[in-house]
Write a protein that holds these residues in place. Structure first.
Motif, PDB file in Angstrom:
ATOM      1  N   GLY A 218     -17.295 -53.782  10.260  1.00 29.86           N
ATOM      2  CA  GLY A 218     -18.248 -54.860  10.067  1.00 29.86           C
ATOM      3  C   GLY A 218     -19.610 -54.571  10.655  1.00 29.86           C
ATOM      4  O   GLY A 218     -19.741 -53.855  11.653  1.00 29.86           O
ATOM      5  N   CYS A 219     -20.647 -55.141  10.018  1.00 31.38           N
ATOM      6  CA  CYS A 219     -22.012 -55.006  10.517  1.00 31.38           C
ATOM      7  C   CYS A 219     -22.849 -56.162   9.989  1.00 31.38           C
ATOM      8  O   CYS A 219     -22.606 -56.673   8.896  1.00 31.38           O
ATOM      9  CB  CYS A 219     -22.633 -53.679  10.079  1.00 31.38           C
ATOM     10  N   SER A 220     -23.843 -56.564  10.764  1.00 34.92           N
ATOM     11  CA  SER A 220     -24.771 -57.605  10.339  1.00 34.92           C
ATOM     12  C   SER A 220     -25.960 -57.029   9.575  1.00 34.92           C
ATOM     13  O   SER A 220     -26.789 -57.779   9.066  1.00 34.92           O
ATOM     14  CB  SER A 220     -25.255 -58.408  11.554  1.00 34.92           C
ATOM     15  N   PHE A 221     -26.059 -55.692   9.498  1.00 30.69           N
ATOM     16  CA  PHE A 221     -27.073 -55.009   8.693  1.00 30.69           C
ATOM     17  C   PHE A 221     -26.402 -54.356   7.489  1.00 30.69           C
ATOM     18  O   PHE A 221     -25.186 -54.177   7.455  1.00 30.69           O
ATOM     19  CB  PHE A 221     -27.772 -53.921   9.508  1.00 30.69           C
ATOM     20  N   ARG A 222     -27.203 -53.951   6.515  1.00 39.60           N
ATOM     21  CA  ARG A 222     -26.682 -53.257   5.335  1.00 39.60           C
ATOM     22  C   ARG A 222     -27.537 -52.019   5.012  1.00 39.60           C
ATOM     23  O   ARG A 222     -27.936 -51.801   3.872  1.00 39.60           O
ATOM     24  CB  ARG A 222     -26.620 -54.204   4.140  1.00 39.60           C
ATOM     25  N   CYS A 223     -27.812 -51.201   6.014  1.00 37.68           N
ATOM     26  CA  CYS A 223     -28.622 -49.990   5.825  1.00 37.68           C
ATOM     27  C   CYS A 223     -27.935 -49.051   4.839  1.00 37.68           C
ATOM     28  O   CYS A 223     -26.756 -48.717   5.011  1.00 37.68           O
ATOM     29  CB  CYS A 223     -28.818 -49.282   7.153  1.00 37.68           C
ATOM     30  N   ASP A 224     -28.662 -48.602   3.821  1.00 39.56           N
ATOM     31  CA  ASP A 224     -28.034 -47.798   2.770  1.00 39.56           C
ATOM     32  C   ASP A 224     -27.792 -46.360   3.184  1.00 39.56           C
ATOM     33  O   ASP A 224     -27.106 -45.623   2.482  1.00 39.56           O
ATOM     34  CB  ASP A 224     -28.843 -47.864   1.471  1.00 39.56           C
ATOM     35  N   TYR A 225     -28.323 -45.926   4.319  1.00 41.46           N
ATOM     36  CA  TYR A 225     -28.128 -44.547   4.755  1.00 41.46           C
ATOM     37  C   TYR A 225     -26.969 -44.400   5.733  1.00 41.46           C
ATOM     38  O   TYR A 225     -26.691 -43.301   6.222  1.00 41.46           O
ATOM     39  CB  TYR A 225     -29.400 -43.996   5.414  1.00 41.46           C
ATOM     40  N   CYS A 226     -26.268 -45.468   6.053  1.00 47.31           N
ATOM     41  CA  CYS A 226     -25.242 -45.450   7.092  1.00 47.31           C
ATOM     42  C   CYS A 226     -24.131 -44.455   6.749  1.00 47.31           C
ATOM     43  O   CYS A 226     -23.482 -44.563   5.705  1.00 47.31           O
ATOM     44  CB  CYS A 226     -24.659 -46.844   7.274  1.00 47.31           C
ATOM     45  N   VAL A 227     -23.869 -43.516   7.641  1.00 44.54           N
ATOM     46  CA  VAL A 227     -22.835 -42.519   7.386  1.00 44.54           C
ATOM     47  C   VAL A 227     -21.441 -43.044   7.704  1.00 44.54           C
ATOM     48  O   VAL A 227     -20.448 -42.390   7.401  1.00 44.54           O
ATOM     49  CB  VAL A 227     -23.100 -41.208   8.153  1.00 44.54           C
ATOM     50  N   ASN A 228     -21.366 -44.204   8.331  1.00 44.67           N
ATOM     51  CA  ASN A 228     -20.081 -44.868   8.557  1.00 44.67           C
ATOM     52  C   ASN A 228     -19.910 -46.029   7.593  1.00 44.67           C
ATOM     53  O   ASN A 228     -19.291 -47.046   7.926  1.00 44.67           O
ATOM     54  CB  ASN A 228     -19.988 -45.383  10.006  1.00 44.67           C
ATOM     55  N   HIS A 229     -20.425 -45.873   6.396  1.00 44.66           N
ATOM     56  CA  HIS A 229     -20.478 -46.950   5.413  1.00 44.66           C
ATOM     57  C   HIS A 229     -19.127 -47.636   5.192  1.00 44.66           C
ATOM     58  O   HIS A 229     -19.055 -48.871   5.203  1.00 44.66           O
ATOM     59  CB  HIS A 229     -21.029 -46.400   4.096  1.00 44.66           C
TER      60      HIS A 229
END
Length: 262
Positions: A81-92
């Motif tokens: 879970g995350c409160s952000f939605r960064c498209d580059y996240c490697v732990n997507h």
């Protein structure tokens, strides 16, 4: 997935408002918030984050903390879970759980005394990283409570997107935080993360004022934080809070999770 009682909520008519992050989702019973791991329940809220997909020990510098117990070990946990939605996240698959079809729930309930004992045996702290640790505030408080007698501290690698109420609740439980300050321009920050930038800087200041050790990370994202002007503005903002805060800069491909980890 196991849902357990959550804190930090308030009535919102026939709904319940989540007071953990500045999204402040107003949820009907059974409805999940933007993070996908907190939901409305009859008379309150529930969380799915008293769990972890990770349990490994590594150098605390990997969080990264360079001035909190240098050379020490950190036993790392991470609930989806995350409160952000960064498209580059490697732990997507971990941080963006529930936002799209595909990633399965791969987290097991945390046995808090067992985790604290394992950390104490190695002289380690417990770190919450890879995803967004603030969503696991209930787990954080439990780890800190059990860890005090054993000398085991709790640290976060976080995006810093918290409400003032959440910061007040969690600061007594934290020894250190490393917060990602991804940028200051509101429009660009919102395009990157889906969230406002101002609460992040406010969190850095609040943790500093509460006596929590603070380090700051900035991923070098083109168009958001990579220009000399952007980096100078970010540095000035951090210095305005306190000139003693270590600052980490990394290429965005080195980021790990909602809060990140290099």
């Amino acid at each position: 997935m196991r849902w357990t009682p959550a804190i930090l909520h308030s009535p919102a008519g026939e709904r319940v408002r989540c007071d953990l992050c500045p999204h402040r989702c107003a949820l009907a019973p059974g409805q999940v918030g933007a993070c996908k791991v907190r939901r409305g329940a009859a008379g309150g809220m529930e969380t799915a984050t008293f769990a972890t997909s990770v349990a490994h020990t590594d150098a605390v510098e990997r969080k990264p903390f360079f001035h909190y117990r240098p050379g020490a070990l950190a036993l790392t946990l991470a609930a989806p879970g995350c409160s952000f939605r960064c498209d580059y996240c490697v732990n997507h698959p971990l941080s963006q759980y529930g936002r799209e079809e595909g990633p399965a729930w791969e987290a097991a309930p945390v046995d808090v005394p067992e985790v604290v004992a394992a950390a104490a045996a190695r002289g380690a702290c417990v770190a919450l990283s890879y995803s967004e640790p603030s969503l696991a505030v209930e787990l954080t408080l439990a780890l800190a409570e059990h860890g005090r007698a054993a000398g085991v501290e709790v640290v976060w690698k976080s995006n810093g997107f918290l409400t003032p109420e959440a910061i007040d609740v969690v600061t007594p439980a934290l020894a250190a935080v490393n917060i990602d300050l991804k940028g200051l321009d509101e429009a660009r920050h919102r395009r990157l993360t889906g969230a406002a930038a101002a609460p992040v800087l406010a969190a850095i200041r609040a943790f500093h004022q509460a006596g929590v050790w603070v380090e700051v990370s900035t991923p070098l994202v083109p168009g958001v934080s990579s220009s000399p002007e952007d980096l100078s503005a970010i540095a000035a903002a951090i210095a305005d809070v306190g000139r003693g805060h270590p600052r980490h800069q990394r290429r965005r491909t080195e980021e790990r999770g909602g809060g990140g980890e290099g």
